[in-house]
Motif scaffolding. Structure first.
Motif, PDB file in Angstrom:
ATOM      1  N   TYR A  16       0.884  -1.172   0.000  1.00  0.00           N
ATOM      2  CA  TYR A  16       0.000   0.000   0.000  1.00  0.00           C
ATOM      3  C   TYR A  16       0.924   1.224   0.000  1.00  0.00           C
ATOM      4  O   TYR A  16       1.896   1.269   0.769  1.00  0.00           O
TER       5      TYR A  16
ATOM      6  N   SER B 272      -8.301   1.103   5.674  1.00  0.00           N
ATOM      7  CA  SER B 272      -8.021   1.214   4.243  1.00  0.00           C
ATOM      8  C   SER B 272      -8.955   0.294   3.470  1.00  0.00           C
ATOM      9  O   SER B 272      -9.977  -0.165   3.983  1.00  0.00           O
TER      10      SER B 272
ATOM     11  N   LEU C 116      -4.330  -1.569  -3.082  1.00  0.00           N
ATOM     12  CA  LEU C 116      -3.108  -2.355  -3.224  1.00  0.00           C
ATOM     13  C   LEU C 116      -2.268  -1.826  -4.381  1.00  0.00           C
ATOM     14  O   LEU C 116      -2.796  -1.519  -5.456  1.00  0.00           O
TER      15      LEU C 116
ATOM     16  N   PRO D  20      -1.915  -2.034   5.172  1.00  0.00           N
ATOM     17  CA  PRO D  20      -2.013  -0.592   4.931  1.00  0.00           C
ATOM     18  C   PRO D  20      -1.277   0.213   6.005  1.00  0.00           C
ATOM     19  O   PRO D  20      -0.726  -0.339   6.966  1.00  0.00           O
TER      20      PRO D  20
END
Length: 292
Positions: free
Chosen positions: A84, A225, A230, A258
């Protein structure tokens, strides 16, 4: 469908679960000749699917002991690091990332490492703190893919055909060991460093590319998130891993965490004995573990 490993009469029993109704059915009650574990269910699912329908009222899920869905992975657990953008940035700035090129915030290609089977524990199990070897414990909420059909050289367009379903993983980490050894395996592979579960949810139940993922530490929301963010999406990860290496049914792939891990704060917010980590992924349930 949702499946769980439940501890029944001191044994792990693969069960079909209805979380809305709060009930479960041992797979052996639905398919009497089935006698395997979750990996065998994954392997045989195409032939068993039509028979895996609830019969009767089921048994109450409340009070049942839920184990990790795959208690004995056949191989190491595949993990993707820095997947992330915001987490890649916080890790790069932390001073603990020995893997990055100078000035790099996000990798050019997926960064892959593994965790051994001895790291796997179930929901509610205490994560060992290993005070004799580490003092910098960190959490990582992750959405995990479970392979259903073997394949090598899998193309992105075919990736979802090879997925059985999904679960939740906490990629627990000893940051001091991660930095000291200048690679990630040791710091992420101490016994008990991969809480997993509670359920294994089949591929057709959720949209894997758009799921909220959240993590709380002692009730404080730290990570919030969505899998749509991604860097390397699920098809890319599967294509990368299967290039020259056969993926097998039951293989677990943790897709990355994340932003909001302990190392991302200044000063870092390490977790310690007595803390509780709660991870929720939309449609997959809640994975909660204390630190022991």
């Amino acid at each position: 469908m949702k499946f769980a490993n439940l501890k029944i009469n001191s044994a792990a029993v693969v069960c079909l679960v209805d979380t809305d109704a709060g009930t479960y059915w041992p797979v052996t009650d639905l398919v009497p000749e089935f006698s395997g574990d979750m990996v065998q269910l994954v392997q045989e699912y195409p032939s068993l699917k039509a028979r895996l329908a609830p019969k009767g009222e089921g048994k109450p899920l409340a009070g049942a002991t839920v184990l990790a869905p795959i208690t004995q992975p056949r191989r190491n657990i595949f993990c993707v690091g820095k997947n992330y953008h915001e987490h890649a940035a916080e890790f790069s700035k932390s001073g603990f990332d020995s893997s990055a090129k100078e000035g790099e915030l996000a990798p050019d290609f997926p960064v892959v490492f593994t965790k051994p089977a001895s790291t796997v524990i179930g929901p509610g199990d205490a994560i060992p703190s290993h005070p004799d070897v580490t003092s910098q414990l960190d959490y990582e909420a992750e959405f995990a893919v479970v392979i259903g059909k073997a394949g090598r050289g899998i193309k992105k367009a075919d990736a979802f055909d090879h997925i059985f379903g999904y679960t939740i993983v906490n990629d627990f980490t000893a940051r001091d060991l991660q930095k000291k050894h200048r690679q990630w395996f040791i710091g992420k592979s101490l016994d008990g460093f991969c809480p997993m579960g509670p359920y294994l949810v089949t591929n057709d139940e959720v949209d894997a590319q758009n799921l909220d993922i959240k993590c709380w530490v002692n009730g404080e929301l730290r990570q919030n998130s969505n899998t749509s963010l991604l860097i390397f999406d699920i098809p890319t990860i599967i294509e990368t891993l299967s290039a020259g290496m056969t993926l097998q049914p039951g293989d677990v792939i943790a897709t990355g965490t994340p932003a909001g891990v302990g190392i991302g704060f200044n000063p870092p917010k390490w977790v310690k004995t007595g803390d509780t980590i709660k991870i929720e992924v939309q449609g997959l349930g809640v994975l909660e573990n204390p630190v022991g």
